[in-house]
Design an enzyme around this catalytic site. Structure first.
Site, mmCIF file in Angstrom:
data_model
loop_
_atom_site.group_PDB
_atom_site.id
_atom_site.type_symbol
_atom_site.label_atom_id
_atom_site.label_comp_id
_atom_site.label_asym_id
_atom_site.label_seq_id
_atom_site.Cartn_x
_atom_site.Cartn_y
_atom_site.Cartn_z
ATOM 1 N N TYR A 38 80.622 -32.139 -5.578
ATOM 2 C CA TYR A 38 81.462 -33.124 -4.890
ATOM 3 C C TYR A 38 80.876 -34.521 -5.042
ATOM 4 C CZ TYR A 38 83.564 -35.920 -1.226
ATOM 5 O OH TYR A 38 84.199 -36.934 -0.558
ATOM 6 N N ARG A 52 73.781 -39.886 6.764
ATOM 7 C CA ARG A 52 73.805 -40.905 7.819
ATOM 8 C C ARG A 52 75.099 -40.883 8.615
ATOM 9 N NH1 ARG A 52 74.875 -46.670 5.724
ATOM 10 N NH2 ARG A 52 76.905 -45.633 5.644
ATOM 11 N N ARG A 73 86.261 -35.225 9.251
ATOM 12 C CA ARG A 73 85.795 -34.934 7.882
ATOM 13 C C ARG A 73 84.456 -34.200 7.943
ATOM 14 N NH1 ARG A 73 87.213 -40.719 7.149
ATOM 15 N NH2 ARG A 73 85.011 -41.153 7.508
#
Length: 352
Positions: A106, A153, A163
């Protein structure tokens, strides 16, 4: 400069399509697959987006016109990367990131390809040697290091937006659901999961240093090095830090400017990397499940980045030079924030 700017805007438009949750999948998937072809369709634009960056889609004819004005060697790189990225984005629309291999995959699609594309542009311009554009593994690592830092982060922000980008293979060893890591009673295991992912990201640092050591052009070096030193500073701030699960962890504005001023040559970058991995090393808990792996990867980074005396040279500059350098740094910061998505993630602190 023009090629990099147009490359950014094209990918910004592609990313806006991917991010727009109001576009039905049966419309979005073909759009992502075909997006590279829109570069050669003078009238193509998309007016139905609800995203904050929708202007790049509504005014896409301006972007595509400038794209077609570029040299063919630049057009070919941008179109090819746009095509590969669109296909990759479509692949991950309907599945989550499960394994660490899929996490790498990804990150390759959304950031590694950016690194590869930029490297090919640098070589095509002849500002850098051909090997910079040909060594796709190193260029990919440049992107993966930045993207993984962002994903690590931004845990809490991504959770709030619905998400999930942390790999299930890792977080499932610490919690039933990824969202459980944000619960106060799970903070100890959450930090352990965080530390494991940071350790994973640190494995890209040797590739980053090798890549940067090949660059010859000063502007290209600064452009590539600044996001990387921002990333290592961010990882050092996040390591073993409960605040990642409670709010936003950012490096200080003054710290960011200092990094920009210092990261002008490979020895300085190595010294910065050494400084921050030492900071991480000092924070490794003896009880952390990943402690041995973290120590091992830090040892490999140390071997490549033993500190030299080059950092001290900046103290010999005159006050006038330093004033000019600060101004240049501020202007560069503003410029880079609109030019590179990766860099944009690391300079948000200066825009707030």
């Amino acid at each position: 400069r023009h090629a990099v700017c147009i490359f950014y805007l094209v990918l910004r438009a592609l990313d806006t399509v991917e991010d727009d949750m109001s576009i039905p999948l049966d419309v979005k998937v073909p759009m992502l697959h075909e997006f590279h072809s829109y570069l050669y369709q003078p009238e193509w634009k998309y007016m139905e987006s609800k995203e904050k960056d929708r202007q790049v889609l509504e005014d896409f004819p301006t972007i595509s016109m400038e794209f077609r004005n570029l040299s063919k060697v630049y057009q070919d790189v941008i179109s090819d990367i746009c095509h590969k990225m669109g296909v990759g984005m479509a692949e991950f629309l309907e599945k989550k990131v499960d394994s660490q291999h899929e996490w790498d995959k990804y990150c390759h699609y959304v950031a590694g390809l950016v690194g590869i594309g930029l490297s090919r542009l640098f070589s095509a311009s002849e500002l850098e040697d051909s090997i910079v554009g040909q060594d796709t593994e190193l260029a990919n690592s440049m992107g993966l290091f930045l993207q993984k830092t962002n994903i690590i982060r931004d845990y809490l922000e991504d959770q709030m937006e619905g998400r999930e980008f942390w790999p299930r293979e890792v977080w499932s060893r610490y919690a039933q659901r990824l969202s459980d890591l944000a619960k106060p009673e799970n903070i100890e295991v959450a930090v352990q999961c965080l530390n494991e992912l940071i350790t994973n990201a640190l494995h890209h640092v040797p590739d980053v240093l090798t890549y940067l050591s090949r660059l010859k052009n000063q502007s290209v070096f600064n452009f590539c090095a600044i996001p990387q030193v921002m990333a290592i500073a961010t990882l050092a701030a996040c390591y073993n830090n409960k605040q990642v699960f409670r709010g936003v962890v950012k490096i200080r504005k003054g710290q960011a400017v200092t990094l920009m001023m210092d990261a002008t040559n490979i020895q300085a970058v190595k010294a910065i990397m050494y400084q921050y991995v030492e900071e991480i090393y000092q924070k490794i808990p003896s009880t952390d499940p990943s402690s041995n792996k973290t120590q091992q990867v830090i040892s490999s980074i140390r071997a490549m980045s033993l500190p030299g005396s080059s950092m001290a040279s900046r103290h010999h500059y005159s006050p006038i030079y330093l004033s000019c350098a600060m101004l240049l740094a501020a202007l560069s910061w503003q410029y880079l924030s609109t030019l590179s998505k990766a860099t944009e993630e690391y300079v948000q602190a200066g825009e707030n």
